[in-house]
Design a protein around this motif. Sequence first.
Motif, mmCIF file in Angstrom:
data_model
loop_
_atom_site.group_PDB
_atom_site.id
_atom_site.type_symbol
_atom_site.label_atom_id
_atom_site.label_comp_id
_atom_site.label_asym_id
_atom_site.label_seq_id
_atom_site.Cartn_x
_atom_site.Cartn_y
_atom_site.Cartn_z
ATOM 1 N N PHE A 155 -22.128 106.392 18.688
ATOM 2 C CA PHE A 155 -22.126 106.767 20.100
ATOM 3 C C PHE A 155 -22.739 105.646 20.933
ATOM 4 N N THR A 156 -22.163 105.375 22.095
ATOM 5 C CA THR A 156 -22.715 104.338 22.956
ATOM 6 C C THR A 156 -24.027 104.831 23.581
ATOM 7 N N PRO A 157 -24.918 103.917 23.966
ATOM 8 C CA PRO A 157 -26.169 104.328 24.626
ATOM 9 C C PRO A 157 -25.916 105.149 25.889
ATOM 10 N N VAL A 158 -24.887 104.770 26.659
ATOM 11 C CA VAL A 158 -24.575 105.522 27.880
ATOM 12 C C VAL A 158 -24.124 106.941 27.544
ATOM 13 N N CYS A 159 -23.365 107.090 26.477
ATOM 14 C CA CYS A 159 -22.929 108.428 26.052
ATOM 15 C C CYS A 159 -24.137 109.280 25.687
#
Length: 456
Positions: A155-159
């Motif tokens: 998962f991306t940090p923004v997600c």
Amino acid sequence: MAEYVSADEIREMFAQAMSLMYQQEVPQYGTLLDLVADVNIGVLEKHPMLLEQLTNDGEIGRLNIERHGAIRVGTPEELAGLRKIFAIMGMYPVGYYDLSVAGIPVHSTAFRPTEDAALARNPFRVFTSLLRPELIEDIPLRKQALQILAKRSIFTPVCHDLVDIHAQQGGLTAPQAQSFVREALETFRWRQQACVDAQTYQALHNAHRLVADIVSFPGCHINHLTPRTLDIDRVQALMPEYGVTPKNVIEGPPRRLHPILLRQTSFRALEEKVVFAEGAQGAHTARFGEIEQRGVALTPKGRRLYDTLLAEAGVAADNFAHQNRLRNAFARFPDDETTLRQSGLAWYRYRLLPAGDANRQAIKPDDSPQALIERGWIAASPVTYEDFLPVSAAGIFQSNLGAETQVREQGHASQQTFEAALGCAVKDPFVLYQETENRSRSQCGLATVNRLTDTD
């Protein structure tokens, strides 16, 4: 107070974005969409009464947007993270599937909407499988696989941040929802760059192709998307004309006047280029396109009969012979809606017709639905099967991994372990279908039923 985007709208946005991405990654999927659309138009033009029935049942609006996808994750943490992401889209884990009965080292659930209105708007589903590392017999390789998985973040940090924001706010604003869909999509994107070297990939591949697919890459790329057709036999026959090679047999029950459960077919998995960690190049085979035809959901009693007849039919090597076997075996399964309803084999939704609404006070809870149908007071429509069949799921997996023979082993079901990794219990699909039928019965003034304990 900020206005938040509904879970249904976010799911709709995500499903559309996923479909566009997969068309770019797997061009044959776009061909499949064209084929299914052509077949569906032909069926509806040829059968105007079917069009009327689908319209009355609220099914026509979802037909062309309906999709299911499939992904595979490696760790409990990844599975729990997906649960949070799907919850934002109004999708919840339904059912437990033990694919180890087919020698596949995963167990699974289906994230999907559960409310009638949500299903009518967009019934997007994602069949989600978790690796069973204990089924990797080579213990040093098992430890190495777990070490590799422990180093990655799918998962991306923004997600991550947006999941937390959703929990704090109780929703996402329009800009946040758009960002969430964009960031969540990255988890499912195909990446050519492997996170292991060629030797490690081969060792994982030798253990099982699915192990290599799950462990060797930085994300849990979507491995297929599935549109819904009204005539899967026609799609199977036309695939070669569209330049697509179908799998050998259509999985599930035979062709029927009144379809039951789920039938599936697919085109064979693509060979895609891979760059390994040391720079060597190779190929990976895992992603494919699938088509499904959905019918009425069966009660436990109906499902027992289905399972018995499917086992009797067995499996043939080619589709013609296989469908003949199925037709012969399923001659014992009623193919008219009145018998399916009155025998308690399938779930149905009831609604008042104008004459019934005008005579609502005359309807008694213990009235026979069939008598009211014959009187023209209520109508019955099949409850669409929204889930998956373990045998079909395993068959699709195997046929696209080079194992058409479908050898089955003793299962190693562990729903408790799966739910611990998930962070919650999975919903029982039979309970959901019974609730759907009973809500409709209550709205018509009829008594509810309990078919979960039917032992006939």
